[in-house]
Design a protein around this motif. Structure first.
Motif, PDB file in Angstrom:
ATOM      1  N   ARG A 107     -14.602  -0.144  23.510  1.00  0.00           N
ATOM      2  CA  ARG A 107     -15.112  -0.345  24.868  1.00  0.00           C
ATOM      3  C   ARG A 107     -15.865  -1.671  24.953  1.00  0.00           C
ATOM      4  O   ARG A 107     -16.656  -2.021  24.077  1.00  0.00           O
ATOM      5  CB  ARG A 107     -16.039   0.814  25.251  1.00  0.00           C
ATOM      6  CG  ARG A 107     -16.498   0.784  26.706  1.00  0.00           C
ATOM      7  CD  ARG A 107     -17.375   1.997  27.036  1.00  0.00           C
ATOM      8  NE  ARG A 107     -16.695   3.248  26.754  1.00  0.00           N
ATOM      9  CZ  ARG A 107     -15.808   3.816  27.565  1.00  0.00           C
ATOM     10  NH1 ARG A 107     -15.497   3.243  28.717  1.00  0.00           N
ATOM     11  NH2 ARG A 107     -15.240   4.966  27.230  1.00  0.00           N
ATOM     12  N   TYR A 139      -6.225   0.360  27.560  1.00  0.00           N
ATOM     13  CA  TYR A 139      -7.452   1.093  27.211  1.00  0.00           C
ATOM     14  C   TYR A 139      -8.058   1.712  28.474  1.00  0.00           C
ATOM     15  O   TYR A 139      -8.382   2.911  28.508  1.00  0.00           O
ATOM     16  CB  TYR A 139      -8.436   0.127  26.553  1.00  0.00           C
ATOM     17  CG  TYR A 139      -9.745   0.741  26.095  1.00  0.00           C
ATOM     18  CD1 TYR A 139     -10.008   0.926  24.755  1.00  0.00           C
ATOM     19  CD2 TYR A 139     -10.738   1.121  27.009  1.00  0.00           C
ATOM     20  CE1 TYR A 139     -11.208   1.476  24.310  1.00  0.00           C
ATOM     21  CE2 TYR A 139     -11.930   1.674  26.593  1.00  0.00           C
ATOM     22  CZ  TYR A 139     -12.161   1.845  25.240  1.00  0.00           C
ATOM     23  OH  TYR A 139     -13.356   2.399  24.819  1.00  0.00           O
ATOM     24  N   ASP A 143      -8.410   5.680  29.401  1.00  0.00           N
ATOM     25  CA  ASP A 143      -9.774   6.190  29.549  1.00  0.00           C
ATOM     26  C   ASP A 143      -9.899   6.980  30.851  1.00  0.00           C
ATOM     27  O   ASP A 143     -10.476   8.074  30.892  1.00  0.00           O
ATOM     28  CB  ASP A 143     -10.749   5.012  29.529  1.00  0.00           C
ATOM     29  CG  ASP A 143     -12.200   5.431  29.347  1.00  0.00           C
ATOM     30  OD1 ASP A 143     -12.454   6.442  28.663  1.00  0.00           O
ATOM     31  OD2 ASP A 143     -13.080   4.735  29.880  1.00  0.00           O
ATOM     32  N   THR A 168     -19.313  10.684  28.724  1.00  0.00           N
ATOM     33  CA  THR A 168     -18.246   9.874  28.133  1.00  0.00           C
ATOM     34  C   THR A 168     -18.147   8.486  28.753  1.00  0.00           C
ATOM     35  O   THR A 168     -17.294   7.697  28.347  1.00  0.00           O
ATOM     36  CB  THR A 168     -16.887  10.581  28.300  1.00  0.00           C
ATOM     37  OG1 THR A 168     -16.654  10.831  29.692  1.00  0.00           O
ATOM     38  CG2 THR A 168     -16.851  11.908  27.545  1.00  0.00           C
ATOM     39  N   SER A 173     -14.980   5.098  22.478  1.00  0.00           N
ATOM     40  CA  SER A 173     -13.553   5.398  22.455  1.00  0.00           C
ATOM     41  C   SER A 173     -12.759   4.226  21.894  1.00  0.00           C
ATOM     42  O   SER A 173     -13.172   3.067  22.008  1.00  0.00           O
ATOM     43  CB  SER A 173     -13.067   5.753  23.861  1.00  0.00           C
ATOM     44  OG  SER A 173     -13.788   6.858  24.374  1.00  0.00           O
ATOM     45  N   ASN A 200     -12.316  13.049  17.553  1.00  0.00           N
ATOM     46  CA  ASN A 200     -12.946  12.800  18.843  1.00  0.00           C
ATOM     47  C   ASN A 200     -12.878  13.992  19.798  1.00  0.00           C
ATOM     48  O   ASN A 200     -12.654  15.114  19.373  1.00  0.00           O
ATOM     49  CB  ASN A 200     -12.257  11.585  19.452  1.00  0.00           C
ATOM     50  CG  ASN A 200     -10.743  11.646  19.210  1.00  0.00           C
ATOM     51  OD1 ASN A 200     -10.284  11.528  18.072  1.00  0.00           O
ATOM     52  ND2 ASN A 200      -9.989  11.872  20.244  1.00  0.00           N
ATOM     53  N   THR A 203      -7.319  13.096  22.345  1.00  0.00           N
ATOM     54  CA  THR A 203      -6.497  11.938  22.004  1.00  0.00           C
ATOM     55  C   THR A 203      -5.323  11.879  22.972  1.00  0.00           C
ATOM     56  O   THR A 203      -4.696  12.901  23.255  1.00  0.00           O
ATOM     57  CB  THR A 203      -5.965  12.050  20.566  1.00  0.00           C
ATOM     58  OG1 THR A 203      -7.065  12.109  19.660  1.00  0.00           O
ATOM     59  CG2 THR A 203      -5.094  10.852  20.206  1.00  0.00           C
ATOM     60  N   LEU A 274     -10.533   9.360  22.734  1.00  0.00           N
ATOM     61  CA  LEU A 274     -11.629   9.412  23.701  1.00  0.00           C
ATOM     62  C   LEU A 274     -12.833  10.095  23.063  1.00  0.00           C
ATOM     63  O   LEU A 274     -12.769  11.261  22.677  1.00  0.00           O
ATOM     64  CB  LEU A 274     -11.179  10.151  24.964  1.00  0.00           C
ATOM     65  CG  LEU A 274     -12.109  10.044  26.174  1.00  0.00           C
ATOM     66  CD1 LEU A 274     -11.328  10.218  27.475  1.00  0.00           C
ATOM     67  CD2 LEU A 274     -13.256  11.047  26.128  1.00  0.00           C
ATOM     68  N   HIS A 275     -13.923   9.347  22.949  1.00  0.00           N
ATOM     69  CA  HIS A 275     -15.156   9.829  22.325  1.00  0.00           C
ATOM     70  C   HIS A 275     -16.257  10.014  23.357  1.00  0.00           C
ATOM     71  O   HIS A 275     -16.297   9.301  24.366  1.00  0.00           O
ATOM     72  CB  HIS A 275     -15.656   8.807  21.292  1.00  0.00           C
ATOM     73  CG  HIS A 275     -14.919   8.807  20.004  1.00  0.00           C
ATOM     74  ND1 HIS A 275     -15.433   9.334  18.848  1.00  0.00           N
ATOM     75  CD2 HIS A 275     -13.694   8.332  19.678  1.00  0.00           C
ATOM     76  CE1 HIS A 275     -14.568   9.184  17.862  1.00  0.00           C
ATOM     77  NE2 HIS A 275     -13.496   8.577  18.344  1.00  0.00           N
TER      78      HIS A 275
END
Length: 317
Positions: A107, A139, A143, A168, A173, A200, A203, A274-275
């Motif tokens: 990010r 990305y 997201d 989030t 991520s 995470n 995904t 995605l974290h």
């Protein structure tokens, strides 16, 4: 695509024909994840030419000389940004490294962000100037799509629709373009990606260029899951499994070596991991604790702490 793992049109959630159809989508998506930990998502609105442009840039980078690529490797960083060479990452518990090299795009955040110490700036290969534009656009698209999937899952489990939004929005991520080089030797013990669960929340895998992904069912059977061109494969990761007390399982999956001459061809894929935000506390949600499913994780852990622990286990740190 195999009919055993469902594929759903997310427009039934984002632009539904009726409230009943939106509710049905939430129920079907939740059921798919409870059973498989995996689902296919189409109707996502990410243009094929955007995906193709990103793949072209990624392939151009991986075609560069080894010494050039290694300029973008940052030793000791856990592969957080830039390039990770072939033969480094090893699936948790595996004796053999995976047959892949990859790049990490993270990010973009300002230098004065509270997360800058754990989310370093991106690296960009100067030899492929289009890499940055196409890579970061993909990305952002993934997201946004991931946030829609999380909103549906929140409703399914009894949370407010936007429960995950502020948890989030600064997530650590990662978009990971992967190159699996041609396999030139027979009978090697390594596979392209050993059996593993992701670290995470969820995904999103876009546009795998060849078959190979297999998902392990509850009874131990390996089920191939090769998506159609317009489908993005979305699976649950270990952090969301922990948060939901295994209501949403993080299913073990792998990328197997193809047979015969297919093994002599390269494979490319681009997962988006995605974290949650690094300081998000992963603490079992109260509504997932029942007499039949008591809390499996009495001690909470931050998302960053969990990530660091796993990076050591898979030999990236």
């Amino acid at each position: 695509m195999t009919s055993r793992i469902p594929t759903l049109d997310i427009r039934r959630f984002t632009d539904p024909q009726s409230p009943a159809d939106r509710d049905a989508f939430v129920a079907e998506l939740g059921a798919a994840y409870r059973q498989w930990g995996f689902a296919g998502i189409n109707g996502h609105g990410i243009a094929q030419d955007e995906i193709d442009a990103a793949y072209a840039a990624f392939k151009a980078f991986f075609a560069l000389p080894e010494d050039t690529k290694k300029k973008y490797h940052v030793p000791g960083s856990g592969g957080a940004r830039g390039y990770t060479p072939f033969g480094v990452e090893t699936a948790k518990g595996s004796k053999h490294f995976d047959l892949k090299e990859f790049w990490h795009i993270g990010r973009e955040i300002p230098d004065d962000s509270q997360y800058r110490d754990v989310m370093p700036p991106n690296l960009w290969p100067e030899e492929v100037p289009e890499f940055r534009e196409h890579g970061y656009r993909l990305y952002q698209r993934l997201d946004a799509l991931g946030s829609q999937v999380l909103s549906a899952l929140a409703l399914h489990i009894g949370l407010p629709e936007h429960f995950f939004a502020d948890k989030t929005d600064n997530g650590n991520s990662i978009l990971r373009p992967i190159h699996y080089p041609p396999i030139t030797a027979d009978d090697i013990p390594n596979v392209r990606a050993g059996a593993h669960g992701d670290i995470n929340f969820i995904t999103l895998l876009v546009g795998a260029s060849a078959a190979g992904l297999e998902v392990q069912s509850h009874d131990g059977e390996w089920v191939p899951f090769t998506s159609d061109a317009d489908t993005i494969v979305v699976n649950i990761g270990d952090m969301l499994q922990r948060l939901t007390n295994h209501v949403y399982p993080s299913t073990i999956h792998r990328v197997v070596n193809p047979p015969g001459e297919q093994a002599r061809k390269p494979r490319y894929s681009v997962p988006f991991f995605l974290h949650p935000n690094p300081d998000f506390l992963i603490d079992v949600l109260p509504m997932t604790i029942t007499d039949d499913n008591p809390s499996r994780y009495p001690e909470p852990i931050t998302a960053h702490g969990f990530l660091e622990e796993r990076l050591r286990e898979i030999k990236l740190k």
